[in-house]
Design an enzyme around this catalytic site. Structure first.
Site, PDB file in Angstrom:
ATOM      1  N   HIS A  14       0.874  -1.195   0.000  1.00  0.00           N
ATOM      2  CA  HIS A  14       0.000   0.000   0.000  1.00  0.00           C
ATOM      3  C   HIS A  14       0.900   1.230   0.000  1.00  0.00           C
ATOM      4  CE1 HIS A  14      -3.820   2.177   1.377  1.00  0.00           C
ATOM      5  NE2 HIS A  14      -2.910   3.109   1.214  1.00  0.00           N
ATOM      6  N   HIS A  16       1.566   5.392  -1.669  1.00  0.00           N
ATOM      7  CA  HIS A  16       1.205   6.574  -2.461  1.00  0.00           C
ATOM      8  C   HIS A  16       2.474   7.156  -3.074  1.00  0.00           C
ATOM      9  CE1 HIS A  16      -2.927   6.790  -0.861  1.00  0.00           C
ATOM     10  NE2 HIS A  16      -2.365   6.235   0.198  1.00  0.00           N
ATOM     11  N   LYS A 100      -9.175  -0.320  -5.957  1.00  0.00           N
ATOM     12  CA  LYS A 100      -9.277   0.294  -4.633  1.00  0.00           C
ATOM     13  C   LYS A 100     -10.647   0.904  -4.433  1.00  0.00           C
ATOM     14  CE  LYS A 100      -7.884   2.090  -0.695  1.00  0.00           C
ATOM     15  NZ  LYS A 100      -6.761   2.915  -0.296  1.00  0.00           N
ATOM     16  N   HIS A 137     -10.431   1.074   1.694  1.00  0.00           N
ATOM     17  CA  HIS A 137     -10.242   2.027   2.791  1.00  0.00           C
ATOM     18  C   HIS A 137     -11.457   1.862   3.696  1.00  0.00           C
ATOM     19  CE1 HIS A 137      -8.730   5.928   4.547  1.00  0.00           C
ATOM     20  NE2 HIS A 137      -9.918   5.772   5.128  1.00  0.00           N
ATOM     21  N   HIS A 175      -4.570  -0.713   5.803  1.00  0.00           N
ATOM     22  CA  HIS A 175      -4.163   0.048   7.002  1.00  0.00           C
ATOM     23  C   HIS A 175      -5.123  -0.099   8.177  1.00  0.00           C
ATOM     24  CE1 HIS A 175      -6.934   2.788   5.046  1.00  0.00           C
ATOM     25  NE2 HIS A 175      -6.042   3.263   4.205  1.00  0.00           N
ATOM     26  N   ASP A 248       1.381   2.604   3.559  1.00  0.00           N
ATOM     27  CA  ASP A 248       0.550   3.797   3.367  1.00  0.00           C
ATOM     28  C   ASP A 248       1.413   5.057   3.420  1.00  0.00           C
ATOM     29  OD1 ASP A 248      -1.733   5.213   2.776  1.00  0.00           O
ATOM     30  OD2 ASP A 248      -2.498   5.225   4.826  1.00  0.00           O
ATOM     31  N   HIS A 252       3.030  14.506   1.800  1.00  0.00           N
ATOM     32  CA  HIS A 252       2.474  15.846   1.548  1.00  0.00           C
ATOM     33  C   HIS A 252       3.595  16.812   1.895  1.00  0.00           C
ATOM     34  CE1 HIS A 252      -1.801  14.584   1.306  1.00  0.00           C
ATOM     35  NE2 HIS A 252      -1.477  13.701   2.236  1.00  0.00           N
ATOM     36  N   ALA A 264      -3.923  14.652   5.728  1.00  0.00           N
ATOM     37  CA  ALA A 264      -3.675  13.357   6.370  1.00  0.00           C
ATOM     38  C   ALA A 264      -2.615  12.599   5.585  1.00  0.00           C
ATOM     39  CB  ALA A 264      -4.963  12.551   6.400  1.00  0.00           C
TER      40      ALA A 264
HETATM   41  O1  DOR Z   1      -3.451   9.400   5.753  1.00  0.00           O
HETATM   42  C1  DOR Z   1      -3.791   9.110   4.625  1.00  0.00           C
HETATM   43  N1  DOR Z   1      -3.234   9.706   3.551  1.00  0.00           N
HETATM   44  N2  DOR Z   1      -4.742   8.201   4.467  1.00  0.00           N
HETATM   45  C2  DOR Z   1      -5.253   7.927   3.268  1.00  0.00           C
HETATM   46  O2  DOR Z   1      -6.123   7.105   3.192  1.00  0.00           O
HETATM   47  C3  DOR Z   1      -4.811   8.662   2.068  1.00  0.00           C
HETATM   48  C4  DOR Z   1      -3.473   9.201   2.246  1.00  0.00           C
HETATM   49  C5  DOR Z   1      -3.105  10.229   1.197  1.00  0.00           C
HETATM   50  O3  DOR Z   1      -3.346   9.990   0.005  1.00  0.00           O
HETATM   51  O4  DOR Z   1      -2.543  11.250   1.560  1.00  0.00           O
HETATM   52 ZN    ZN Z   2      -3.368   5.076   1.553  1.00  0.00          ZN
END
Ligand code: DOR
Ligand code: ZN
Length: 346
Positions: A14, A16, A100, A137, A175, A248, A252, A264
């Site tokens: 998992h 990003h 997803k 999710h 997660h 996960d 950012h 998040a």
């Molecule tokens: O904390 C998170 N950030 N949870 C998620 O489900 C998505 C992820 C994000 O894409 O930033």
């Molecule tokens: Zn995620």
């Protein structure tokens, strides 16, 4: 005392990776250590079709350092309009590994997610037929459900009924953060499994809120009470095939985290393996790290375990960067709150 451990090269089930300058900056943090990763499709706009996934995979491969080997396992973002035949073709071609499911509004870039779960039943039936797993999710988004209860309520109200309607569908609960998630994930071996993040093995909700708010610990699902964290550690370190690593890792840039309405996401790609070795050592379960990070995921997805290996060696505290610079700005690396002694040495 064990001070070196060799495991099959781990995978991240998992992840990003984002796009553009962010992708360029952070991809090496994963591809340095991991052989494969399930790539989340929540771009803006999301990766919805076979064509979207093809183009995104090409951008990932173009950003890969030439001396790294890494296979992105692509996913499609399920919407109420997903075309079952496009999805099946993407899976049959080997391009896409899973799809997803984001409940609409559950998290970052989930506005195109699913509101009416009945609408995706034909897609889910097609996925069950072709053996394509659904990653979910697992949080409800109802305003009247407390954010700390959203995972447990999702299992009862959405996931269990959905699995009864499509019993052959393979599901990965992404997660998980609760003892309810731990328990439910183990209830149907081979059909159901869960990923567990590095940070949810290490922080509880006090870490986010006590002594001042810590935006870099804020993610979704939000970390829960200590007894839930302990249940996650017990599950991850058990070796049980129902649980495997999905970081996960979700970058950012700092201005969007350190913000009155912070995003998040915890970015842990850089130090995940050192963090995990520490957690597994503390649980006296270093021998189970290979199952959690390298074997259980491929077994569930029907893929081979890596022929390559990773060696971790215990020594002086690891010098980790606090931040990774990207063309979009700096991204803060997850701070486990304790020294890391396990170095990736091979
Ligand atoms: O904390 C998170 N950030 N949870 C998620 O489900 C998505 C992820 C994000 O894409 O930033
Ligand atoms: Zn995620």
């Amino acid at each position: 005392m064990t001070d070196t451990i060799t495991i099959p090269r781990p995978d991240d089930w998992h992840l990003h990776l984002r796009d553009g300058a962010m992708l360029q900056g952070i991809l090496p943090e994963t591809s340095r250590h991991f052989g494969r990763a399930i790539i989340m499709p929540n771009l803006v706009p999301p990766v919805v079709t076979r064509a979207d996934a093809t183009a995104y995979r090409d951008r990932i491969m173009a950003a890969l350092p030439t001396d790294h080997s890494f296979t992105p396992l692509m996913t499609l973002y399920l919407t109420e309009d997903t075309d079952p035949s496009d999805l099946a073709a993407a899976h049959a071609s080997g391009l896409v590994t899973a799809a997803k499911l984001y409940p609409a509004g559950a998290t970052t870039n989930s506005a195109s997610g699913v509101r009416d779960f009945d609408k995706i039943q034909p897609v889910l039936e097609k996925m069950a037929e072709i053996g394509m797993p659904m990653c979910v999710h697992g949080e409800v988004t109802d305003a009247d459900i407390d954010i700390f209860d959203r995972e447990a309520v999702f299992i009862d109200r959405v996931l269990d009924p959905l699995r009864r309607k499509v019993p052959d569908l393979k599901v990965v609960m992404e997660h998980i953060t609760t003892s309810q998630g731990v328990e439910y994930a183990a209830s149907a071996p081979g059909k159901l499994a869960a990923t567990i993040t590095t940070h949810h093995l290490i922080i509880n909700r006090n870490h986010i809120l006590v002594g001042g708010i810590k935006p870099h610990y804020y993610c979704l699902p939000v970390a829960k009470r200590e007894d839930h964290r302990l249940a996650l550690v017990k599950a991850a370190t058990s070796g049980n095939g129902s649980y495997f690593l999905g970081t996960d890792s979700a970058p950012h840039i700092d201005p969007l985290k350190e913000n009155a309405c912070g995003c998040a996401g915890v970015f842990s790609a850089t130090n995940t393996m050192s963090c995990l070795a520490e957690v597994f050592e503390q649980a006296d379960a270093l021998a189970q790290l290979a199952n959690f990070a390298s074997r259980n995921g491929p077994a569930f997805y029907g893929l081979p375990v890596s022929d390559d290996t990773m060696t971790l060696t215990k020594g002086e505290p690891v010098n980790m960067p606090d931040k990774i610079a990207t063309g979009d700005g700096a991204v803060t690396v997850f701070d486990p709150g304790f020294a890391l002694h396990w170095h990736v040495t091979g």
